[in-house]
Design an enzyme around this catalytic site. Structure first.
Site, mmCIF file in Angstrom:
data_model
loop_
_atom_site.group_PDB
_atom_site.id
_atom_site.type_symbol
_atom_site.label_atom_id
_atom_site.label_comp_id
_atom_site.label_asym_id
_atom_site.label_seq_id
_atom_site.Cartn_x
_atom_site.Cartn_y
_atom_site.Cartn_z
ATOM 1 N N ASN A 1 33.913 43.974 38.956
ATOM 2 C CA ASN A 1 35.368 44.052 38.822
ATOM 3 C C ASN A 1 35.707 43.737 37.365
ATOM 4 O OD1 ASN A 1 38.113 43.809 38.957
ATOM 5 N ND2 ASN A 1 38.127 41.937 40.211
ATOM 6 N N TRP A 2 35.924 44.795 36.598
ATOM 7 C CA TRP A 2 36.167 44.604 35.165
ATOM 8 C C TRP A 2 37.540 43.985 34.881
ATOM 9 C CZ3 TRP A 2 34.295 49.713 32.313
ATOM 10 C CH2 TRP A 2 32.891 49.794 32.420
ATOM 11 N N LYS A 3 38.395 43.939 35.889
ATOM 12 C CA LYS A 3 39.779 43.446 35.695
ATOM 13 C C LYS A 3 40.433 44.200 34.530
ATOM 14 C CE LYS A 3 38.490 39.160 37.882
ATOM 15 N NZ LYS A 3 38.783 37.744 38.111
ATOM 16 N N HIS B 1 43.163 41.613 45.981
ATOM 17 C CA HIS B 1 42.556 40.580 45.126
ATOM 18 C C HIS B 1 43.568 39.443 44.923
ATOM 19 C CE1 HIS B 1 40.892 38.574 41.628
ATOM 20 N NE2 HIS B 1 39.738 39.147 41.935
ATOM 21 N N GLU C 1 44.429 37.823 42.444
ATOM 22 C CA GLU C 1 45.277 37.956 41.253
ATOM 23 C C GLU C 1 46.462 38.882 41.536
ATOM 24 O OE1 GLU C 1 42.130 38.958 38.541
ATOM 25 O OE2 GLU C 1 41.400 36.897 38.649
ATOM 26 N N GLU D 1 36.509 35.369 48.456
ATOM 27 C CA GLU D 1 36.659 34.849 47.100
ATOM 28 C C GLU D 1 37.594 33.645 47.109
ATOM 29 O OE1 GLU D 1 35.713 37.894 43.868
ATOM 30 O OE2 GLU D 1 37.805 38.154 44.374
ATOM 31 N N GLY E 1 36.791 32.737 38.180
ATOM 32 C CA GLY E 1 36.977 32.559 36.743
ATOM 33 C C GLY E 1 36.926 31.120 36.269
ATOM 34 N N SER F 1 32.895 33.219 40.261
ATOM 35 C CA SER F 1 31.951 32.643 39.287
ATOM 36 C C SER F 1 30.485 32.947 39.616
ATOM 37 C CB SER F 1 32.180 31.133 39.147
ATOM 38 O OG SER F 1 33.459 30.884 38.602
ATOM 39 N N GLY G 1 33.339 39.226 38.545
ATOM 40 C CA GLY G 1 34.369 39.462 37.548
ATOM 41 C C GLY G 1 33.833 39.240 36.145
ATOM 42 N N GLY G 2 34.058 38.044 35.609
ATOM 43 C CA GLY G 2 33.702 37.715 34.228
ATOM 44 C C GLY G 2 32.316 38.156 33.794
HETATM 45 P P1 PGA Z 1 34.793 35.843 38.494
HETATM 46 O O1 PGA Z 1 35.823 36.818 39.232
HETATM 47 O O2 PGA Z 1 33.405 36.386 38.765
HETATM 48 O O3 PGA Z 1 35.166 35.940 37.034
HETATM 49 O O4 PGA Z 1 34.971 34.500 39.047
HETATM 50 C C1 PGA Z 1 35.545 37.332 40.493
HETATM 51 C C2 PGA Z 1 36.696 38.197 40.930
HETATM 52 O O5 PGA Z 1 37.846 37.835 40.643
HETATM 53 O O6 PGA Z 1 36.508 39.232 41.571
#
Ligand code: PGA
Length: 254
Positions: free
Chosen positions: A9-11, A95, A97, A171, A177, A214, A235-236
């Site tokens: 997930n590149w966001k 998600h 976010e 999640e 994050g 994470s 994500g990150g």
């Molecule tokens: P993260 O994000 O790996 O940076 O914690 C995961 C996500 O939000 O899908």
């Protein structure tokens, strides 16, 4: 053990097409035995589709809740039909976010799950509790997760052969994050519960369930070695080319 699923997930990253190319190269060059999905921002979808091999699947981070297949008056939105025509196979829905910053409700998320599956793609439904809920204990966590699942999945009927069209990503918000991943025990506690709800309330026992929050090269083996965890939503670490290709290679050793 069935094939693991790893979704990048590149966001809202990276900033340029050139950097997107570097991220794709890192995925393509890694030795892999998992299903790898790249979910770039919409502006890079066509480019990523054009430079990935057939083994790497294309994802999206969101979709419009309505899908008039011929298009429609929804400024700023992208429809499921558009994504499908672009080669997208997986759509991340709900998600945390988007729930937080765009005020997405379970009902809206349910519509997105439905249009995604109807268009022939797989919906990756994200659920997970906040730190405040975690602090209240196991029964509050379960109550919250159950509400998220039933809110988004009521009205969704999947036959056994369609079960792969739904993936759940657990999640916990406090792990996203933050560099503080859940423990395997905590993740399994909720994932096992999600599986039981899917089986008893939604009659879809074979859905793949991922862990996200994470996940990095230090902990991915621990999570994915467990047969109850079908993969990871990353994500990150997925926008760090070296780190992500390392993670893919580690999963190949499981
Ligand atoms: P993260 O994000 O790996 O940076 O914690 C995961 C996500 O939000 O899908």
């Amino acid at each position: 053990m069935s094939k693991k699923l790893i979704i990048a997930n590149w966001k809202m990253n990276p900033l340029t097409l050139r950097e997107a190319g570097i991220l794709v190269d890192a995925v393509e060059s890694a030795e892999s035995n998992a299903d790898i999905v790249i979910a770039p921002p919409f502006v890079f979808t066509e480019y990523v589709s054009s430079v990935t091999s057939a083994e790497t699947k294309l994802g999206a981070q969101d979709v419009c809740w309505e899908d008039p297949a011929k298009g429609g008056a929804y400024t700023g939105e992208v429809s499921a039909t558009m994504l499908k025509k672009m080669g997208v196979e997986y759509v991340i829905v709900g998600h945390s976010e988007r729930r937080q910053y765009s005020q997405e409700t379970d009902a809206l998320i349910g519509k997105k799950v439905a249009v995604t599956i109807k268009a022939g793609m797989t919906a990756v439904l994200c659920v997970g509790e906040s730190l405040a809920i975690r602090k209240k204990g196991t029964s509050e966590i379960k109550k919250y997760i159950k509400k998220q699942l039933s809110g988004a999945l009521s009205g969704i009927e999947l036959s056994k052969s369609q079960a792969h069209k739904l993936v759940i990503a657990y999640e916990p918000i406090w792990a996203i994050g933050t560099g503080k991943a859940a423990t395997l025990e905590d993740a399994l506690g909720v994932i096992t519960y999600i599986r039981s709800i899917l089986t008893t309330n939604h009659h879809i026992p074979t859905t793949r369930i991922l862990y996200g929050g994470s996940v990095d090269s230090k902990n991915i083996k621990g999570f994915l070695s467990d047969e109850d965890i079908d993969g990871a939503l990353v994500g990150g670490a997925s926008v760090n080319p070296k780190e992500f290709s390392k993670m893919i290679a580690i999963v190949a050793t499981i």
